[in-house]
Design an enzyme around this catalytic site. Sequence first.
Site, PDB file in Angstrom:
ATOM      1  N   HIS B  63       0.855  -1.192   0.000  1.00  0.00           N
ATOM      2  CA  HIS B  63       0.000   0.000   0.000  1.00  0.00           C
ATOM      3  C   HIS B  63       0.885   1.234   0.000  1.00  0.00           C
ATOM      4  O   HIS B  63       2.120   1.129   0.090  1.00  0.00           O
ATOM      5  CB  HIS B  63      -0.960  -0.015   1.188  1.00  0.00           C
ATOM      6  CG  HIS B  63      -0.307   0.133   2.522  1.00  0.00           C
ATOM      7  ND1 HIS B  63       0.592  -0.789   3.016  1.00  0.00           N
ATOM      8  CD2 HIS B  63      -0.415   1.101   3.479  1.00  0.00           C
ATOM      9  CE1 HIS B  63       0.996  -0.403   4.222  1.00  0.00           C
ATOM     10  NE2 HIS B  63       0.411   0.752   4.516  1.00  0.00           N
ATOM     11  N   HIS B  65       1.221   3.968   2.067  1.00  0.00           N
ATOM     12  CA  HIS B  65       1.773   4.755   3.163  1.00  0.00           C
ATOM     13  C   HIS B  65       3.286   4.825   2.933  1.00  0.00           C
ATOM     14  O   HIS B  65       3.901   3.867   2.440  1.00  0.00           O
ATOM     15  CB  HIS B  65       1.426   4.132   4.515  1.00  0.00           C
ATOM     16  CG  HIS B  65       0.013   4.430   4.943  1.00  0.00           C
ATOM     17  ND1 HIS B  65      -0.809   3.511   5.547  1.00  0.00           N
ATOM     18  CD2 HIS B  65      -0.735   5.567   4.829  1.00  0.00           C
ATOM     19  CE1 HIS B  65      -1.987   4.063   5.806  1.00  0.00           C
ATOM     20  NE2 HIS B  65      -1.966   5.315   5.370  1.00  0.00           N
ATOM     21  N   ASP B  67       6.048   4.628   4.517  1.00  0.00           N
ATOM     22  CA  ASP B  67       7.050   3.681   5.002  1.00  0.00           C
ATOM     23  C   ASP B  67       7.062   2.383   4.196  1.00  0.00           C
ATOM     24  O   ASP B  67       7.922   1.520   4.429  1.00  0.00           O
ATOM     25  CB  ASP B  67       6.874   3.408   6.500  1.00  0.00           C
ATOM     26  CG  ASP B  67       5.449   3.024   6.891  1.00  0.00           C
ATOM     27  OD1 ASP B  67       4.505   3.410   6.178  1.00  0.00           O
ATOM     28  OD2 ASP B  67       5.265   2.346   7.917  1.00  0.00           O
ATOM     29  N   HIS B  68       6.153   2.251   3.248  1.00  0.00           N
ATOM     30  CA  HIS B  68       6.094   1.041   2.427  1.00  0.00           C
ATOM     31  C   HIS B  68       6.451   1.275   0.962  1.00  0.00           C
ATOM     32  O   HIS B  68       6.447   0.336   0.174  1.00  0.00           O
ATOM     33  CB  HIS B  68       4.695   0.419   2.520  1.00  0.00           C
ATOM     34  CG  HIS B  68       4.353  -0.028   3.904  1.00  0.00           C
ATOM     35  ND1 HIS B  68       4.463  -1.333   4.319  1.00  0.00           N
ATOM     36  CD2 HIS B  68       3.964   0.678   4.995  1.00  0.00           C
ATOM     37  CE1 HIS B  68       4.138  -1.410   5.602  1.00  0.00           C
ATOM     38  NE2 HIS B  68       3.824  -0.204   6.037  1.00  0.00           N
ATOM     39  N   HIS B 144      -7.042  -2.217   6.238  1.00  0.00           N
ATOM     40  CA  HIS B 144      -6.191  -1.183   6.850  1.00  0.00           C
ATOM     41  C   HIS B 144      -6.789   0.225   6.661  1.00  0.00           C
ATOM     42  O   HIS B 144      -6.127   1.224   6.949  1.00  0.00           O
ATOM     43  CB  HIS B 144      -4.799  -1.272   6.205  1.00  0.00           C
ATOM     44  CG  HIS B 144      -3.738  -0.417   6.821  1.00  0.00           C
ATOM     45  ND1 HIS B 144      -3.493  -0.350   8.183  1.00  0.00           N
ATOM     46  CD2 HIS B 144      -2.818   0.417   6.241  1.00  0.00           C
ATOM     47  CE1 HIS B 144      -2.479   0.488   8.413  1.00  0.00           C
ATOM     48  NE2 HIS B 144      -2.064   0.974   7.259  1.00  0.00           N
ATOM     49  N   ASP B 211      -0.128  -3.961   5.775  1.00  0.00           N
ATOM     50  CA  ASP B 211      -0.571  -3.656   7.130  1.00  0.00           C
ATOM     51  C   ASP B 211      -2.058  -3.999   7.203  1.00  0.00           C
ATOM     52  O   ASP B 211      -2.787  -3.658   6.274  1.00  0.00           O
ATOM     53  CB  ASP B 211      -0.436  -2.168   7.423  1.00  0.00           C
ATOM     54  CG  ASP B 211       0.987  -1.636   7.441  1.00  0.00           C
ATOM     55  OD1 ASP B 211       1.925  -2.355   7.164  1.00  0.00           O
ATOM     56  OD2 ASP B 211       1.134  -0.444   7.732  1.00  0.00           O
ATOM     57  N   HIS B 269       7.805  -4.703  11.328  1.00  0.00           N
ATOM     58  CA  HIS B 269       7.023  -3.459  11.236  1.00  0.00           C
ATOM     59  C   HIS B 269       6.681  -2.972  12.648  1.00  0.00           C
ATOM     60  O   HIS B 269       5.542  -2.691  12.978  1.00  0.00           O
ATOM     61  CB  HIS B 269       5.730  -3.720  10.433  1.00  0.00           C
ATOM     62  CG  HIS B 269       5.009  -2.468  10.030  1.00  0.00           C
ATOM     63  ND1 HIS B 269       3.972  -1.930  10.763  1.00  0.00           N
ATOM     64  CD2 HIS B 269       5.165  -1.653   8.967  1.00  0.00           C
ATOM     65  CE1 HIS B 269       3.511  -0.845  10.152  1.00  0.00           C
ATOM     66  NE2 HIS B 269       4.213  -0.653   9.059  1.00  0.00           N
TER      67      HIS B 269
END
Lengths: 306, 306
Positions: B63, B65, B67-68, B144, B211, B269
Amino acid sequence: MSERELVVLGTASQAPTRYRNHNGYLLRWDGEGILFDPGEGTQRQMTFAGVSAAAVTHICITHFHGDHCLGLPGVVHRLAADQVPGPVPLHFPAEGAGFVEHLLHASLFEPAGRVVARPAGEGLAARLDGAATGASLLARRLDHGVPVLGWRVEELPGVRMVPERLAALGVAGPGVGELQRRGSLTVGGRTIGLAEVSETRPGQVFAFVMDTRPCPAALDLARGADLVVCEATFASEHADLAARYGHMTARDAGALAAEAGARSLVLTHFSQRYPDVDRLVAEARREFPDTVAARDLDRIPVPRRR
Amino acid sequence: MSERELVVLGTASQAPTRYRNHNGYLLRWDGEGILFDPGEGTQRQMTFAGVSAAAVTHICITHFHGDHCLGLPGVVHRLAADQVPGPVPLHFPAEGAGFVEHLLHASLFEPAGRVVARPAGEGLAARLDGAATGASLLARRLDHGVPVLGWRVEELPGVRMVPERLAALGVAGPGVGELQRRGSLTVGGRTIGLAEVSETRPGQVFAFVMDTRPCPAALDLARGADLVVCEATFASEHADLAARYGHMTARDAGALAAEAGARSLVLTHFSQRYPDVDRLVAEARREFPDTVAARDLDRIPVPRRR
């Protein structure tokens, strides 16, 4: 005087190495913190350097090659996560506005209010209100084949009392401070103006020259600077590559600092072909002795004006 | 069998720490290298891990976000710099196509031909031709609050000879190999088919769950998996935060692996609020003993099928 120093966050050109992250430089200048060229990983380098997001009051991007800008989204995330009251002005060559849009909207994160885009050209980009004695952020176009702005932080000129003139006019003791505060003082019936016993003290100067071929604008940026950060991507033996890709050699950087009458030079933005940059420092020092190579997480003081 | 292992490149949620970079995981599977969730700094973590860009044959993003996904531009730069023959398929939730465009065009670098966008939904995303015995890359939608795809790599089923049946039918010695190669064998006038003396051997399975809140699709991804990589952002004491932000606790992750009949569980994570993740491992192990916490630069073998 408040602390003025360069916090080196990363020093690699193009590809990071085990020892050098992509570019990233925070100039701490009294209450200001000017982040130059946040390459990928800058937010983590800030953690390693013990620099909080709250320290960042301006962001300057020289140009939009990836090693100079891909860390921007992470830094803006960090401004939000750390609830830094914004917005932080983001200065960049105006031609790169599309890249800024993409960088700020590269993920689900909404950056509204964290930074404010300040597309820039040559000239004054900002007044630095957090500088104790006032300072300006100035930009010049450099020569890299794509739009690039180099940067200069210039303290406003100050006033320095001249002891010989004070003595000649009979100003001494508490009278000196009074004259400084009021701008004039009457001694023995004569009114003495501040200008009679003082001279202008040029402000402290920091220059950030990257990425570029040697060019007159680079010289203007570095002129009389106390600290010049300059790219030195190549050694002289690869001057052909430097010319082809629009970069400077370490010798070019040294020659620039010498011709500009700078006081100190920090080399950075090294090609990963040089695991040991001592040779680059050596060739720059032949042109300009007060030269060092930046290492990640170095803290380099801006030399005080004498 | 060729080497199949998980190379852990980063394990932090949201903000990196001194010890944990943002997400990044390379699954090495015979001739394939599937890079999951390249967070910022992934290209440098690859250097630290001794992984070349040429090892990357697929990229999967769960996805968008930050941090990914914010390490994607750097990885694509690296594919170009290392002249990896492309394009590398880039799989992601189709709703995130705009972010992919921004990430691939966030700097002056032109990514054409380096990656090819493969917007995905649930189901088969790709056949993994580099897997020695064939494998599929499958996706399921997770829970999520934003579009998320979890991933599963599933080896094609194989065939396993059953010694008892071979003995009962009098197949022994070189006859076993002949039966395997030809699919049939005549013994004492009777033709024996492979199916009579063999059973299906389920293929090796890897699952990537991140997530998400606990949900049926996560269970489907992990079902019977040899190795499950699962987010464990929070400890159980912060189950309220996990529920609010759409994450799993370590206990949730352990319960998932247990219910799915998985063979091993890797937690990752982690929220930076847990400098020591031993407590997260402990609570997951109460649900599922074969649990470890991922550390940056770990190499974790995919357990072989018995």
